[in-house]
Design an enzyme around this catalytic site. Structure first.
Site, PDB file in Angstrom:
ATOM      1  N   TRP A 201      30.913 -44.945  46.949  1.00 13.34           N
ATOM      2  CA  TRP A 201      32.804 -44.224  46.226  1.00 13.34           C
ATOM      3  C   TRP A 201      33.793 -44.548  46.793  1.00 13.34           C
ATOM      4  O   TRP A 201      33.564 -45.662  47.424  1.00 13.34           O
ATOM      5  CB  TRP A 201      32.854 -42.564  46.929  1.00 13.34           C
ATOM      6  CG  TRP A 201      32.974 -42.166  48.192  1.00 13.34           C
ATOM      7  CD1 TRP A 201      33.750 -42.741  48.974  1.00 13.34           C
ATOM      8  CD2 TRP A 201      31.475 -41.014  49.071  1.00 13.34           C
ATOM      9  NE1 TRP A 201      33.110 -41.986  50.932  1.00 13.34           N
ATOM     10  CE2 TRP A 201      32.471 -40.998  50.743  1.00 13.34           C
ATOM     11  CE3 TRP A 201      30.741 -40.420  48.762  1.00 13.34           C
ATOM     12  CZ2 TRP A 201      31.464 -40.195  51.249  1.00 13.34           C
ATOM     13  CZ3 TRP A 201      30.912 -39.703  49.888  1.00 13.34           C
ATOM     14  CH2 TRP A 201      30.478 -39.565  51.067  1.00 13.34           C
TER      15      TRP A 201
ATOM     16  N   ARG B 253      19.740 -26.815  43.730  1.00  8.70           N
ATOM     17  CA  ARG B 253      20.544 -27.751  42.365  1.00  8.70           C
ATOM     18  C   ARG B 253      19.797 -29.508  42.842  1.00  8.70           C
ATOM     19  O   ARG B 253      18.845 -29.549  43.654  1.00  8.70           O
ATOM     20  CB  ARG B 253      21.680 -27.979  42.514  1.00  8.70           C
ATOM     21  CG  ARG B 253      22.419 -28.792  43.579  1.00  8.70           C
ATOM     22  CD  ARG B 253      23.957 -29.277  43.192  1.00  8.70           C
ATOM     23  NE  ARG B 253      24.540 -29.434  44.037  1.00  8.70           N
ATOM     24  CZ  ARG B 253      25.465 -28.656  45.285  1.00  8.70           C
ATOM     25  NH1 ARG B 253      25.458 -27.448  44.657  1.00  8.70           N
ATOM     26  NH2 ARG B 253      26.077 -29.190  46.231  1.00  8.70           N
TER      27      ARG B 253
ATOM     28  N   TRP C  68      34.608 -41.983  35.444  1.00  9.10           N
ATOM     29  CA  TRP C  68      34.077 -42.136  36.266  1.00  9.10           C
ATOM     30  C   TRP C  68      32.952 -41.693  36.668  1.00  9.10           C
ATOM     31  O   TRP C  68      31.895 -41.614  36.021  1.00  9.10           O
ATOM     32  CB  TRP C  68      34.850 -40.222  37.035  1.00  9.10           C
ATOM     33  CG  TRP C  68      34.125 -39.836  37.982  1.00  9.10           C
ATOM     34  CD1 TRP C  68      32.581 -39.179  38.232  1.00  9.10           C
ATOM     35  CD2 TRP C  68      34.337 -39.956  39.797  1.00  9.10           C
ATOM     36  NE1 TRP C  68      32.409 -38.398  39.104  1.00  9.10           N
ATOM     37  CE2 TRP C  68      33.026 -38.860  40.244  1.00  9.10           C
ATOM     38  CE3 TRP C  68      35.364 -40.226  40.306  1.00  9.10           C
ATOM     39  CZ2 TRP C  68      33.512 -39.334  41.686  1.00  9.10           C
ATOM     40  CZ3 TRP C  68      35.646 -39.706  41.638  1.00  9.10           C
ATOM     41  CH2 TRP C  68      34.616 -39.284  42.387  1.00  9.10           C
ATOM     42  N   MET C  69      32.095 -42.552  38.224  1.00 14.27           N
ATOM     43  CA  MET C  69      30.662 -42.510  38.180  1.00 14.27           C
ATOM     44  C   MET C  69      31.018 -42.198  39.721  1.00 14.27           C
ATOM     45  O   MET C  69      30.980 -42.476  40.246  1.00 14.27           O
ATOM     46  CB  MET C  69      30.216 -43.592  37.902  1.00 14.27           C
ATOM     47  CG  MET C  69      28.355 -43.666  38.747  1.00 14.27           C
ATOM     48  SD  MET C  69      27.253 -45.414  37.451  1.00 14.27           S
ATOM     49  CE  MET C  69      28.735 -46.520  38.877  1.00 14.27           C
TER      50      MET C  69
ATOM     51  N   ASP D 181      27.130 -39.804  41.995  1.00 13.61           N
ATOM     52  CA  ASP D 181      24.673 -40.619  41.659  1.00 13.61           C
ATOM     53  C   ASP D 181      24.153 -41.199  40.580  1.00 13.61           C
ATOM     54  O   ASP D 181      24.355 -40.711  39.354  1.00 13.61           O
ATOM     55  CB  ASP D 181      24.193 -38.804  41.583  1.00 13.61           C
ATOM     56  CG  ASP D 181      25.288 -37.501  42.455  1.00 13.61           C
ATOM     57  OD1 ASP D 181      26.217 -37.861  42.902  1.00 13.61           O
ATOM     58  OD2 ASP D 181      24.433 -36.368  42.172  1.00 13.61           O
TER      59      ASP D 181
ATOM     60  N   PHE E 199      24.424 -31.717  35.862  1.00 16.93           N
ATOM     61  CA  PHE E 199      24.465 -32.146  36.879  1.00 16.93           C
ATOM     62  C   PHE E 199      22.850 -33.000  37.266  1.00 16.93           C
ATOM     63  O   PHE E 199      22.357 -33.378  36.444  1.00 16.93           O
ATOM     64  CB  PHE E 199      24.407 -31.729  38.253  1.00 16.93           C
ATOM     65  CG  PHE E 199      25.356 -30.752  38.879  1.00 16.93           C
ATOM     66  CD1 PHE E 199      27.221 -30.464  37.583  1.00 16.93           C
ATOM     67  CD2 PHE E 199      26.076 -29.980  39.391  1.00 16.93           C
ATOM     68  CE1 PHE E 199      28.147 -30.114  37.857  1.00 16.93           C
ATOM     69  CE2 PHE E 199      27.650 -29.399  39.861  1.00 16.93           C
ATOM     70  CZ  PHE E 199      28.219 -29.462  39.042  1.00 16.93           C
TER      71      PHE E 199
ATOM     72  N   GLN F   6      25.981 -39.499  36.820  1.00 23.67           N
ATOM     73  CA  GLN F   6      26.800 -38.417  36.805  1.00 23.67           C
ATOM     74  C   GLN F   6      28.230 -39.360  36.376  1.00 23.67           C
ATOM     75  O   GLN F   6      28.206 -40.212  37.088  1.00 23.67           O
ATOM     76  CB  GLN F   6      27.140 -37.624  38.212  1.00 23.67           C
ATOM     77  CG  GLN F   6      25.668 -37.699  38.363  1.00 23.67           C
ATOM     78  CD  GLN F   6      25.585 -35.716  37.998  1.00 23.67           C
ATOM     79  OE1 GLN F   6      26.167 -34.498  38.548  1.00 23.67           O
ATOM     80  NE2 GLN F   6      25.003 -36.154  36.800  1.00 23.67           N
TER      81      GLN F   6
HETATM   82  N1  DQQ Z   1      27.025 -34.473  43.048  1.00 23.16           N
HETATM   83  C1  DQQ Z   1      26.210 -33.659  43.869  1.00 23.16           C
HETATM   84  C2  DQQ Z   1      25.108 -33.065  43.180  1.00 23.16           C
HETATM   85  C3  DQQ Z   1      25.294 -32.569  41.220  1.00 23.16           C
HETATM   86  C4  DQQ Z   1      26.447 -33.912  41.467  1.00 23.16           C
HETATM   87  C5  DQQ Z   1      26.210 -35.558  44.844  1.00 23.16           C
HETATM   88  C6  DQQ Z   1      27.399 -33.224  40.023  1.00 23.16           C
HETATM   89  O1  DQQ Z   1      24.532 -31.833  44.299  1.00 23.16           O
HETATM   90  O2  DQQ Z   1      24.062 -31.980  41.453  1.00 23.16           O
HETATM   91  O3  DQQ Z   1      27.262 -35.758  44.908  1.00 23.16           O
HETATM   92  O4  DQQ Z   1      28.053 -35.044  40.223  1.00 23.16           O
END
Ligand code: DQQ
Length: 459
Positions: free
Chosen positions: A262, A138, A18-19, A21, A81, A37
């Site tokens: 996505w 965040r 998985w990927m 942000d 995150f 991410q």
């Molecule tokens: N993805 C969200 C963010 C968060 C991250 C946006 C978590 O707000 O930090 O896609 O995977």
């Protein structure tokens, strides 16, 4: 195990799993670093890590070891995150959100960004400002302003709407809350503003954010003074319905943007494929005279062009489909300058089977004043997204439709007349869904020029 039929060949994605942000985009000693991410345990969102890749040319990426993993018992035990990277006097520093609860953390590297040590006093921001009832806290975006570090934090104010909170620090470790940088109204721009990017551009400032529940990235441009941003113009970064949480990469003379694309197929199909999520191509940002963002694919992408084909002055008769002899493929770049003439709709069809049972349309709709990606026939599978996506495009009389279209298996990225981008996912089922056609309906149109390149794979 990796489903090759739909797996892009010249867009970045991790080796597997998985990927989401893009994170920590930075150029360091001539090398671009892209963090993202990542769930290394499967093709589904969870246990967020920071994956890492590096590139010298923005096109070819080398996979590096995972940069950040959750620390059991630590402030990021439930996930690392999104966040950013900064140069702290020669020390590469990641600023990111640990969960749960959402707190802000630091990590630094002493070996050229290869391994990362978390700051022992994490979190550096342990809680939202007292008295503020926030719906999110965040995705730090940090920059230098004079002698200060400033941080824009994605947030939302209970019952009001999305917000970006502004903090200041002298050392990245101790932060003071200055107040909201910018706030929105929930009914207009959503409840939580995720992944803010705040930056100077063309003499103004721009804020790009991804609001829950809009499922797209939006931008504002306007004025920044005394730690407050006043938007004057609002727009959409991409209308294709799969582009989210983009992050800027600043370098001398240029601001680039990468976004997460996505999937448009079921979680089961994603796990069966063994991968999910694609990084957009880098696009360069500029500002138009009326304060809109303009987007252009990074020039470096031209290095992937192979087998150029050029067509000029093609007359498109109403109702006719114009085949392009010798042009086919699912890894293409297409540049088109099209005079819509008298046509009601006109454009391109991509990923076409010879019998027309599968095809994806890029359709200019004059009456609707919009450009669409028509996916109704893009796949014979009913388990994938097939609704049309698009955005406003009103050509002035005599103005041509100018398209740059990047087809990469299940990804179609469209750049139209500078200010409109449409990125979508398509999943044709047939091996011969490779054709390209031009069309006009309701009147004739003319393609002044059409260039097609096969794009070389980067993986
Ligand atoms: N993805 C969200 C963010 C968060 C991250 C946006 C978590 O707000 O930090 O896609 O995977």
């Amino acid at each position: 195990m990796l489903d090759q039929r739909h797996r892009p060949r010249y867009h970045f994605l991790p080796p597997a799993n998985w990927m989401n942000d893009p994170n920590g985009l930075i150029q360091w000693q001539g090398v671009y670093h892209l963090f993202y991410q990542h769930n290394p345990h499967g093709a589904f969102w969870g246990t967020m890590h920071w994956g890492h890749a590096a590139s010298r040319d923005l096109v070819h990426w080398e996979h590096w070891p995972i940069a950040l993993a959750p620390t059991p018992g630590g402030p990021d035990a439930d996930g690392c995150f999104s966040g950013c990277a900064v140069d702290d006097g020669g020390v590469p520093t990641l600023v990111y959100t640990g969960v749960s609860p959402e707190v802000q953390c630091l990590a630094t590297s002493r070996d050229g960004l290869r391994t990362w040590q978390k700051h022992p006093a994490n979190p550096v921001i342990a809680a939202p400002p007292p008295g503020l009832s926030v719906t999110g806290f965040r995705d730090p975006c940090v920059w230098r302003e004079g002698n200060d570090w400033l941080m824009a934090l994605g947030s939302g104010l209970e019952g009001m709407g999305g917000a970006v909170l502004l903090y200041r620090s002298a050392d990245l470790r101790h932060w003071d809350y200055l107040g909201p940088l910018c706030t929105g109204r929930e009914e207009e721009t959503g409840a939580v503003w995720e992944c803010p990017n705040f930056f100077a551009l063309g003499g103004r400032h721009a804020l790009i954010t991804s609001p829950i529940p809009l499922r797209r990235a939006i931008y504002f441009t306007g004025r920044y003074a005394e730690h407050r941003f006043t938007p004057a113009v609002q727009g959409t970064v991409d209308w294709g319905g799969c582009y989210y949480a983009p992050q800027i990469l600043r370098e001398a003379g240029r601001t680039l943007l990468f976004g997460w694309l996505w999937e448009g197929r079921s979680p089961e199909a994603q796990q069966a494929a063994g991968w999910a999520g694609v990084m957009s191509l880098p696009r360069a940002l500029s500002l138009t005279a009326d304060g809109q963002l303009a987007f252009a694919p990074a020039l470096e992408l031209q290095a992937l062009r192979r087998e150029p084909r050029h067509f000029a002055a093609l007359d498109l008769a109403p109702g006719a489909e114009t085949m392009l002899p010798g042009v086919s493929g699912d890894s293409l770049e297409i540049a088109l300058e099209l005079d819509p003439g008298e046509a009601l709709t006109c454009g391109l069809r991509l990923l076409c089977t010879p019998d027309g049972s599968e095809e994806a349309g890029i359709v200019y709709d004059r009456a609707g004043g919009q450009l669409l990606i028509d996916r109704a026939r893009s796949s014979l599978s009913d388990g994938v997204e097939r609704e049309a996506r698009g955005g406003p495009l009103a050509l002035t009389p005599g103005e041509a439709l100018r398209l740059r279209v990047f087809v990469d298996r299940s990804v179609v990225e469209v750049f139209a007349n500078e200010t409109l981008c449409i990125t979508s996912r398509v999943y044709p089922t047939q091996a011969d869904a490779m054709g390209v056609r031009l069309f006009a309906q309701g009147g004739g149109a003319k393609a002044w020029s059409l260039d097609v390149w096969q794009m070389a794979p980067i993986h």
